[in-house]
Scaffold this motif. Structure first.
Motif, PDB file in Angstrom:
ATOM      1  N   THR A 132       0.621 -11.346   3.365  1.00 50.81           N
ATOM      2  CA  THR A 132       0.839 -12.332   2.143  1.00 50.81           C
ATOM      3  C   THR A 132       2.447 -12.719   2.239  1.00 50.81           C
ATOM      4  N   ILE A 144      -6.745 -10.149   9.335  1.00 48.64           N
ATOM      5  CA  ILE A 144      -7.544  -8.944   8.982  1.00 48.64           C
ATOM      6  C   ILE A 144      -8.506  -8.881   9.927  1.00 48.64           C
ATOM      7  N   THR A 199      -0.553  -4.628   7.398  1.00 47.92           N
ATOM      8  CA  THR A 199      -1.241  -5.719   6.811  1.00 47.92           C
ATOM      9  C   THR A 199      -1.167  -6.055   5.503  1.00 47.92           C
ATOM     10  N   TRP A 200      -0.887  -5.153   4.853  1.00 48.23           N
ATOM     11  CA  TRP A 200      -0.498  -5.657   3.594  1.00 48.23           C
ATOM     12  C   TRP A 200       0.659  -6.535   3.441  1.00 48.23           C
ATOM     13  N   THR A 208       1.001  -1.180  -0.035  1.00 49.99           N
ATOM     14  CA  THR A 208      -0.021  -0.074   0.067  1.00 49.99           C
ATOM     15  C   THR A 208       0.849   1.390  -0.170  1.00 49.99           C
ATOM     16  N   SER A 235     -10.241  -5.842  -1.770  1.00 47.63           N
ATOM     17  CA  SER A 235      -9.585  -6.114  -0.720  1.00 47.63           C
ATOM     18  C   SER A 235      -9.579  -7.704  -0.491  1.00 47.63           C
ATOM     19  N   ALA A 239      -4.793  -0.183   5.342  1.00 48.32           N
ATOM     20  CA  ALA A 239      -3.921  -0.971   5.910  1.00 48.32           C
ATOM     21  C   ALA A 239      -3.609  -0.668   7.259  1.00 48.32           C
ATOM     22  N   ASN A 267      -7.725   1.323   0.147  1.00 48.31           N
ATOM     23  CA  ASN A 267      -7.544   0.335   0.846  1.00 48.31           C
ATOM     24  C   ASN A 267      -7.181   0.785   2.219  1.00 48.31           C
ATOM     25  N   SER A 269      -3.543   4.356   3.608  1.00 50.02           N
ATOM     26  CA  SER A 269      -4.416   4.151   2.577  1.00 50.02           C
ATOM     27  C   SER A 269      -4.040   4.892   1.407  1.00 50.02           C
ATOM     28  N   GLN A 295      -5.879  -9.084  -0.239  1.00 48.23           N
ATOM     29  CA  GLN A 295      -5.722  -9.653   1.177  1.00 48.23           C
ATOM     30  C   GLN A 295      -5.313  -8.511   2.337  1.00 48.23           C
ATOM     31  N   ASP A 296      -6.075  -7.297   2.036  1.00 49.19           N
ATOM     32  CA  ASP A 296      -5.802  -6.360   3.076  1.00 49.19           C
ATOM     33  C   ASP A 296      -7.061  -5.718   3.598  1.00 49.19           C
TER      34      ASP A 296
END
Length: 449
Positions: free
Chosen positions: A298, A382, A294-295, A2, A363, A171, A169, A331, A367-368
């Motif tokens: 993965t 999340i 949180t990004w 992000t 999202s 995060a 997003n 974001s 995966q965020d």
């Protein structure tokens, strides 16, 4: 990532990890490396932005800086077509070093992209000053009335009281840890500052490096600075980042001393360990805790991490238990340009971006987290963080990279990298940073008058 920032070249990385010269000399070398990379990158970027032509009817191009966002944007585009008849066409510009500068240049021409993935905060304000992007006040108000956007995010996307971007997003900045390793050493995820310190100490005694810290990639050099300031005094962090406080304040010294004490105890990894390597090391029990957004999740699942088993997160507790809980967020901004070739469809796409179907498609593929509170979390990790943030009523503080005049942020990142390399020099570092801040804020305010 992000709002990801230009990764350093191999030349810059060598400068950071082997530098032993005096600070001004290292800075000169770094700036020379950045200038060289930017000059090399400018030509393909100018070609990419400077030849923007319209898409066929029903499609609109969105230019971004991160290849990892191509699939999520395609998923969002497919969902957008079902709700509004417009499909997004992602255009990834991989020459990241010059992305911000060249985007600004293209806004002055008739060949600018229609939509941009940009940064929030002061970088968005800097873009709004050009007059080349559209106010999205109506789109934000419509989304807020429908419950499609968290109202507390609004200030990060405004300039002079008007919205100029929409959150793509949401995060959250957390600490990753390995629950299995913690259990093996009689630990649980820390819920107090003392518990956090005790966990680090126990991991160190067990032969596990407690904490990840790095200058690799350059921009991560600010991570520990923002985490310490925001956990020691959230209001001071906000004041400092917005030019209302000084780097030479005793509260900034306290944050730097705390970081230096962690380094002195041997709690940090080698500073050339990048985030991807740290993620693998944590999953395999070599590193205890890794700060990140949180990004980054993965990166852990991609090396065998299983949520709840050998990877999970916690929000770093406040050092002062009486302080109102806070955490860092970031974001990216969806920006609509004034002179894009498909301007009408770009505005339609902007209005549809926060629709629950579109926001969820994006999202969940990324995966965020999502700025739309109605979107279910992309995964259990999340979900846990979002629940902590919303139900715990945590104060959300924008990330360091988005706060303050961009030129000041860039220089301060370099200063913080030097500090991590030599923590004992924190007072000199703070004096240097304040000198830069005085000049940068003066220029910023004059330009904003």
């Amino acid at each position: 990532m992000t709002g990801r920032h230009p990764p350093v070249s191999a030349q810059e990385h060598t400068i950071y990890t082997t530098a032993t010269a005096a600070r001004p000399s290292r800075r000169g070398l770094l700036r020379a490396a950045v200038a060289g990379a930017a000059a090399t990158a400018a030509t393909p970027l100018l070609a990419a932005c400077g030849t923007a032509v319209g898409e066929p009817p029903g499609k609109v191009a969105l230019h971004g800086d991160n290849p990892g966002w191509a699939a999520p944007l395609k998923a969002a585009g497919a969902a957008m077509r079902s709700v509004d008849g417009v499909r997004l066409v992602p255009e990834v510009i991989p020459s990241l070093e010059s992305f911000e500068q060249v985007v600004k240049s293209s806004l002055r021409t008739s060949k600018t992209p229609d939509l941009l993935k940009y940064w929030s905060g002061y970088r968005l304000q800097d873009l709004a000053r050009t007059g080349g992007i559209v106010e999205l006040e109506e789109e934000w108000d419509r989304a807020e009335r429908r419950g499609w956007v968290d109202p507390s995010l609004r200030s990060a996307f405004t300039y002079r009281g008007r919205v100029h971007g929409l959150p793509m997003n949401l995060a959250y900045w957390v600490f990753y840890y390995n629950p299995a390793v913690f259990r093996d050493h009689g630990l649980t995820k820390p819920t107090t500052w003392d518990a956090f310190l005790k966990a680090a100490d126990r991991l160190k005694r067990a032969g596990i490096t407690p904490l990840h810290a790095t200058t690799s990639g350059r921009w991560p050099s600010f991570i520990w600075f923002q985490e310490m300031l925001s956990r020691q005094d959230p209001q001071f962090y906000d004041d400092l980042m917005n030019g209302r406080a000084r780097y030479t304040d005793p509260r900034t010294e306290r944050a730097m001393r705390t970081i230096a004490s962690f380094a002195d105890k041997g709690w940090f990894t080698s500073l050339d360990m990048d985030q991807a390597t740290a993620a693998a090391a944590m999953v395999h029990g070599k590193v205890g805790m890794v700060p990140g957004a949180t990004w980054l999740g993965t990166s852990f699942t991609g090396v065998g991490g299983k949520i709840g088993e050998n990877v999970d997160t916690f929000v770093l507790p406040m050092q002062d238990p009486k302080a109102k809980p806070a955490m860092i967020f970031e974001s990216s901004a969806l920006v609509c340009t004034v002179k894009g070739p498909d301007h009408i469809e770009a505005l339609r796409a902007s209005g549809a971006w926060l629709h629950p179907k579109v926001a969820q498609a994006f999202s969940h593929t990324l995966q965020d987290g999502s700025p739309n509170p109605l979107v279910p979390p992309a995964n259990a990790m999340i979900a846990g963080v979002a629940d902590t943030a919303r139900h715990g009523k945590l104060r959300l503080l924008n990330r360091f990279w988005e706060l303050g005049p961009p030129e000041l942020v860039e220089s301060t990142v370099d200063d913080l990298a030097g500090f991590l390399l030599d923590p004992s020099a924190y007072r000199k570092t703070l004096t240097t940073m304040q000198g830069r801040a005085d000049e940068a804020w003066k220029v910023w305010k004059e330009a904003d008058a």
